[in-house]
Design a protein around this motif. Structure first.
Motif, PDB file in Angstrom:
ATOM      1  N   ASP A   1       0.794  -1.215   0.000  1.00 12.08           N
ATOM      2  CA  ASP A   1       0.000   0.000   0.000  1.00 12.08           C
ATOM      3  C   ASP A   1       0.834   1.276   0.000  1.00 12.08           C
ATOM      4  O   ASP A   1       0.289   2.368  -0.148  1.00 12.08           O
ATOM      5  CB  ASP A   1      -0.968   0.007   1.180  1.00 12.08           C
ATOM      6  CG  ASP A   1      -0.259  -0.097   2.512  1.00 12.08           C
ATOM      7  OD1 ASP A   1       0.893  -0.547   2.532  1.00 12.08           O
ATOM      8  OD2 ASP A   1      -0.873   0.256   3.536  1.00 12.08           O
ATOM      9  N   ILE A   2       2.140   1.177   0.139  1.00  8.72           N
ATOM     10  CA  ILE A   2       2.990   2.372   0.118  1.00  8.72           C
ATOM     11  C   ILE A   2       3.115   2.905  -1.304  1.00  8.72           C
ATOM     12  O   ILE A   2       3.102   4.103  -1.528  1.00  8.72           O
ATOM     13  CB  ILE A   2       4.369   2.073   0.738  1.00  8.72           C
ATOM     14  CG1 ILE A   2       4.183   1.779   2.222  1.00  8.72           C
ATOM     15  CG2 ILE A   2       5.312   3.244   0.558  1.00  8.72           C
ATOM     16  CD1 ILE A   2       5.429   1.372   2.931  1.00  8.72           C
ATOM     17  N   GLY A   3       3.227   2.045  -2.283  1.00  6.76           N
ATOM     18  CA  GLY A   3       3.222   2.458  -3.681  1.00  6.76           C
ATOM     19  C   GLY A   3       4.509   3.070  -4.174  1.00  6.76           C
ATOM     20  O   GLY A   3       4.496   3.921  -5.046  1.00  6.76           O
ATOM     21  N   LEU A   4       5.616   2.663  -3.643  1.00  6.37           N
ATOM     22  CA  LEU A   4       6.908   3.164  -4.101  1.00  6.37           C
ATOM     23  C   LEU A   4       7.480   2.161  -5.097  1.00  6.37           C
ATOM     24  O   LEU A   4       7.670   0.990  -4.754  1.00  6.37           O
ATOM     25  CB  LEU A   4       7.861   3.347  -2.916  1.00  6.37           C
ATOM     26  CG  LEU A   4       9.192   4.019  -3.200  1.00  6.37           C
ATOM     27  CD1 LEU A   4       8.974   5.446  -3.674  1.00  6.37           C
ATOM     28  CD2 LEU A   4      10.044   4.046  -1.942  1.00  6.37           C
ATOM     29  N   PRO A   5       7.744   2.574  -6.335  1.00  6.14           N
ATOM     30  CA  PRO A   5       8.285   1.639  -7.326  1.00  6.14           C
ATOM     31  C   PRO A   5       9.613   1.047  -6.863  1.00  6.14           C
ATOM     32  O   PRO A   5      10.461   1.741  -6.323  1.00  6.14           O
ATOM     33  CB  PRO A   5       8.494   2.508  -8.573  1.00  6.14           C
ATOM     34  CG  PRO A   5       7.620   3.688  -8.373  1.00  6.14           C
ATOM     35  CD  PRO A   5       7.546   3.901  -6.889  1.00  6.14           C
ATOM     36  N   GLY A   6       9.753  -0.238  -7.059  1.00  9.44           N
ATOM     37  CA  GLY A   6      10.975  -0.924  -6.669  1.00  9.44           C
ATOM     38  C   GLY A   6      10.944  -1.473  -5.252  1.00  9.44           C
ATOM     39  O   GLY A   6      11.809  -2.245  -4.869  1.00  9.44           O
ATOM     40  N   LEU A   7       9.961  -1.089  -4.459  1.00  9.62           N
ATOM     41  CA  LEU A   7       9.834  -1.580  -3.089  1.00  9.62           C
ATOM     42  C   LEU A   7       9.108  -2.920  -3.119  1.00  9.62           C
ATOM     43  O   LEU A   7       8.093  -3.057  -3.809  1.00  9.62           O
ATOM     44  CB  LEU A   7       9.044  -0.575  -2.250  1.00  9.62           C
ATOM     45  CG  LEU A   7       9.009  -0.796  -0.752  1.00  9.62           C
ATOM     46  CD1 LEU A   7      10.392  -0.543  -0.166  1.00  9.62           C
ATOM     47  CD2 LEU A   7       8.015   0.126  -0.101  1.00  9.62           C
ATOM     48  N   PRO A   8       9.618  -3.921  -2.395  1.00 13.21           N
ATOM     49  CA  PRO A   8       8.914  -5.213  -2.405  1.00 13.21           C
ATOM     50  C   PRO A   8       7.532  -5.077  -1.776  1.00 13.21           C
ATOM     51  O   PRO A   8       7.308  -4.225  -0.924  1.00 13.21           O
ATOM     52  CB  PRO A   8       9.820  -6.124  -1.578  1.00 13.21           C
ATOM     53  CG  PRO A   8      10.632  -5.209  -0.749  1.00 13.21           C
ATOM     54  CD  PRO A   8      10.783  -3.939  -1.531  1.00 13.21           C
ATOM     55  N   GLY A   9       6.611  -5.923  -2.186  1.00  7.07           N
ATOM     56  CA  GLY A   9       5.243  -5.873  -1.679  1.00  7.07           C
ATOM     57  C   GLY A   9       5.097  -6.374  -0.267  1.00  7.07           C
ATOM     58  O   GLY A   9       4.105  -6.094   0.396  1.00  7.07           O
ATOM     59  N   SER A  10       6.079  -7.125   0.229  1.00 11.61           N
ATOM     60  CA  SER A  10       6.009  -7.642   1.591  1.00 11.61           C
ATOM     61  C   SER A  10       7.410  -7.944   2.106  1.00 11.61           C
ATOM     62  O   SER A  10       8.358  -8.037   1.335  1.00 11.61           O
ATOM     63  CB  SER A  10       5.158  -8.912   1.631  1.00 11.61           C
ATOM     64  OG  SER A  10       5.762  -9.923   0.855  1.00 11.61           O
ATOM     65  N   LYS A  11       7.499  -8.071   3.419  1.00  4.12           N
ATOM     66  CA  LYS A  11       8.772  -8.418   4.056  1.00  4.12           C
ATOM     67  C   LYS A  11       8.472  -9.389   5.179  1.00  4.12           C
ATOM     68  O   LYS A  11       7.579  -9.166   5.980  1.00  4.12           O
ATOM     69  CB  LYS A  11       9.453  -7.180   4.612  1.00  4.12           C
ATOM     70  CG  LYS A  11      10.728  -7.498   5.363  1.00  4.12           C
ATOM     71  CD  LYS A  11      11.713  -6.381   5.286  1.00  4.12           C
ATOM     72  CE  LYS A  11      12.955  -6.653   6.081  1.00  4.12           C
ATOM     73  NZ  LYS A  11      13.820  -7.630   5.494  1.00  4.12           N
TER      74      LYS A  11
END
Length: 154
Positions: free
Chosen positions: A127-137
């Protein structure tokens, strides 16, 4: 001489003509960079907060398991304590697991024993929506709590 004085006065009143539009251009270039940095700080903050919550849930699960008298009750108590701790902190996991090492319940009385709870939680970052950021950790934490050496066990 009059012409030079007139030119200087016009430049003083109007300002240099070469800088027109430079503020708009700087804003157009720097605004996405600043917004991206803010989103990255939010993502790191959420991951750090979730890691602390998972660590707290592992501690609560191990403590709850160590207060029980048998391995079956310890497992159930640890599950409930971990779920309650994560819910209380507002952490939602896509997937989570609670593993409790209850081998200490099978040791003889008088021997030092511990219960270890390990929690794994996959935190959602989509939900953060930053390109290149993984969807989960996936965050994992483990905590041990001692069993009473002379209290009756299973």
């Amino acid at each position: 001489m009059t012409r030079t004085l007139h030119t200087r006065l016009v430049r003083a009143v109007r300002g240099p003509g070469r800088d027109r539009g430079s503020y708009a251009l700087e804003t157009a270039i720097l605004a996405p960079v600043v917004i991206g940095m803010l989103l990255l700080m939010i993502a790191f903050g959420r991951v750090t907060s979730a890691a602390g919550s998972v660590d707290g849930a592992a501690r609560a699960a191990a403590r709850a398991a160590s207060l029980e008298r048998d391995a079956g009750s310890a497992q159930a108590s640890a599950q409930a304590a971990a779920a309650g701790s994560l819910d209380g902190e507002g952490v939602t996991c896509r997937a989570s697991s609670v593993s409790v090492d209850t081998s200490g319940y099978f040791l003889d009385l008088g021997q030092e024993a511990t219960v270890t709870a390990t929690i794994s939680c996959t935190a959602d970052l989509s939900d953060i929506g930053l390109p290149g950021l993984p969807g989960s950790k996936t965050l994992t934490a483990s905590w041990s709590s001692p069993l009473d050496t002379y209290r009756g066990r299973q």
